[in-house]
Design a protein around this motif. Structure first.
Motif, short mmCIF file in Angstrom:
data_model
loop_
_atom_site.label_atom_id
_atom_site.label_comp_id
_atom_site.label_asym_id
_atom_site.label_seq_id
_atom_site.Cartn_x
_atom_site.Cartn_y
_atom_site.Cartn_z
N MET A 139 0.84 -1.19 0.00
CA MET A 139 0.00 0.00 0.00
C MET A 139 0.88 1.25 0.00
O MET A 139 1.81 1.36 0.78
N ILE A 140 0.59 2.15 -0.88
CA ILE A 140 1.32 3.42 -0.95
C ILE A 140 0.67 4.39 0.03
O ILE A 140 -0.54 4.63 -0.05
N PRO A 141 1.46 4.97 0.96
CA PRO A 141 0.88 5.92 1.91
C PRO A 141 0.41 7.18 1.20
O PRO A 141 0.99 7.58 0.19
N PRO A 142 -0.62 7.82 1.75
CA PRO A 142 -1.15 9.03 1.11
C PRO A 142 -0.23 10.24 1.25
O PRO A 142 -0.38 11.21 0.53
N LEU A 143 0.73 10.17 2.15
CA LEU A 143 1.65 11.28 2.36
C LEU A 143 2.88 10.79 3.11
O LEU A 143 2.91 9.67 3.62
N GLY A 144 3.88 11.63 3.18
CA GLY A 144 5.07 11.41 3.99
C GLY A 144 5.38 12.72 4.69
O GLY A 144 4.99 13.79 4.22
N LEU A 145 6.04 12.65 5.82
CA LEU A 145 6.32 13.85 6.59
C LEU A 145 7.82 14.05 6.76
O LEU A 145 8.54 13.13 7.13
N LEU A 146 8.28 15.26 6.49
CA LEU A 146 9.63 15.71 6.80
C LEU A 146 9.46 16.81 7.84
O LEU A 146 8.94 17.88 7.53
N LEU A 147 9.86 16.52 9.06
CA LEU A 147 9.58 17.43 10.17
C LEU A 147 10.84 18.00 10.79
O LEU A 147 11.72 17.26 11.22
N ASP A 148 10.93 19.31 10.84
CA ASP A 148 11.99 19.97 11.58
C ASP A 148 11.71 19.74 13.06
O ASP A 148 10.56 19.75 13.49
N ILE A 149 12.74 19.53 13.84
CA ILE A 149 12.55 19.26 15.27
C ILE A 149 12.23 20.55 16.04
O ILE A 149 11.27 20.61 16.79
N ASP A 150 13.06 21.58 15.88
CA ASP A 150 12.86 22.82 16.64
C ASP A 150 11.66 23.59 16.12
O ASP A 150 11.66 24.06 14.99
N GLY A 151 10.66 23.71 16.95
CA GLY A 151 9.45 24.42 16.58
C GLY A 151 8.28 23.47 16.46
O GLY A 151 7.48 23.37 17.37
N PRO A 152 8.19 22.72 15.35
CA PRO A 152 7.03 21.84 15.20
C PRO A 152 6.98 20.68 16.19
O PRO A 152 5.92 20.29 16.63
N ILE A 153 8.13 20.12 16.55
CA ILE A 153 8.16 18.95 17.42
C ILE A 153 8.59 19.29 18.84
O ILE A 153 7.97 18.89 19.81
N SER A 154 9.67 20.03 18.98
CA SER A 154 10.15 20.38 20.32
C SER A 154 10.25 21.89 20.47
O SER A 154 10.40 22.62 19.49
N SER A 155 10.18 22.31 21.72
CA SER A 155 10.33 23.72 22.02
C SER A 155 11.81 24.07 21.95
O SER A 155 12.62 23.47 22.66
N PRO A 156 12.20 25.03 21.11
CA PRO A 156 13.62 25.40 21.04
C PRO A 156 14.12 26.05 22.33
O PRO A 156 15.31 26.07 22.59
N ILE A 157 13.20 26.53 23.14
CA ILE A 157 13.59 27.16 24.41
C ILE A 157 13.73 26.11 25.50
O ILE A 157 14.75 26.05 26.19
N GLU A 158 12.72 25.26 25.65
CA GLU A 158 12.74 24.25 26.72
C GLU A 158 13.48 22.99 26.30
O GLU A 158 13.80 22.16 27.14
N ARG A 159 13.73 22.82 25.02
CA ARG A 159 14.45 21.66 24.47
C ARG A 159 13.81 20.34 24.87
O ARG A 159 14.48 19.42 25.33
N ARG A 160 12.50 20.27 24.69
CA ARG A 160 11.74 19.03 24.91
C ARG A 160 10.51 19.08 24.02
O ARG A 160 10.23 20.10 23.42
N ILE A 161 9.78 17.97 23.96
CA ILE A 161 8.57 17.93 23.14
C ILE A 161 7.62 19.03 23.59
O ILE A 161 7.29 19.13 24.78
N ALA A 162 7.21 19.85 22.65
CA ALA A 162 6.40 21.02 22.96
C ALA A 162 4.98 20.66 23.42
O ALA A 162 4.47 21.23 24.38
N ILE A 163 4.35 19.71 22.75
CA ILE A 163 2.97 19.32 23.05
C ILE A 163 2.94 17.79 23.12
O ILE A 163 3.18 17.12 22.11
N PRO A 164 2.68 17.22 24.30
CA PRO A 164 2.76 15.75 24.46
C PRO A 164 1.93 14.95 23.45
O PRO A 164 2.35 13.87 23.05
N SER A 165 0.79 15.46 23.01
CA SER A 165 -0.05 14.70 22.07
C SER A 165 0.63 14.53 20.71
O SER A 165 0.23 13.67 19.92
N ILE A 166 1.66 15.32 20.43
CA ILE A 166 2.40 15.16 19.18
C ILE A 166 2.96 13.74 19.09
O ILE A 166 2.93 13.11 18.03
#
Length: 103
Positions: free
Chosen positions: A1-28
Motif C-alpha cells: 500500500m502506498i501511503p497518502p503522504l510522507g512527513l519531513l519534520l523539523d525538530i525545533d518548533g514543530p516537534i520540540s520547544s527550542p527554548i525548553e528543548r523538549r517535546i512542545a505538546i505531548p499529544s504530538i
C-alpha cells in the motif's frame, strides 16, 4: 500500500520547544505513533545531535508504543548524520564525514 503522504519534520518548533528543548505538546508523540503505525513515512530533520534525537524524540516515541515495522528516520547534525528509527530505538548511525560537524 502506498501511503497518502510522507512527513519531513523539523525538530525545533514543530516537534520540540527550542527554548525548553523538549517535546512542545505531548499529544504530538501519540499522533506521530498513530501515523507511523498506519504506514506514513516520517523523517525528523535537525541541526541538533543524534543524542538529542535519541533522548528527546525517540525515547518518548518508544514509551508511546512505537511499532517495529515503520518507516521512520532521523537526520541530524545538519545532514551529517542519519539513522533509521524502529520500535527498538535508533538503528545504525551513518556519518557523512564531509558533512559532519568537526569534533
Amino acid at each position: 500500500m502506498i501511503p497518502p503522504l510522507g512527513l519531513l519534520l523539523d525538530i525545533d518548533g514543530p516537534i520540540s520547544s527550542p527554548i525548553e528543548r523538549r517535546i512542545a505538546i505531548p499529544s504530538i508523540i501519540t499522533d506521530l505513533v498513530a501515523l507511523a503505525s498506519r504506514g506514513v513515512p516520517i523523517a525528523f530533520i535537525t541541526g541538533r545531535s543524534d543524542t538529542f534525537m535519541r533522548e528527546e524524540v525517540v525515547a518518548p516515541l518508544l514509551r508511546a508504543g512505537l511499532p517495529d515495522r515503520i518507516r521512520m528516520f532521523g537526520v541530524s547534525e545538519k545532514g551529517g548524520v542519519w539513522f533509521p528509527i524502529t520500535g527498538g530505538g535508533v538503528g545504525e548511525i551513518t556519518v557523512d564525514c564531509e558533512l559532519a560537524l568537526p569534533e
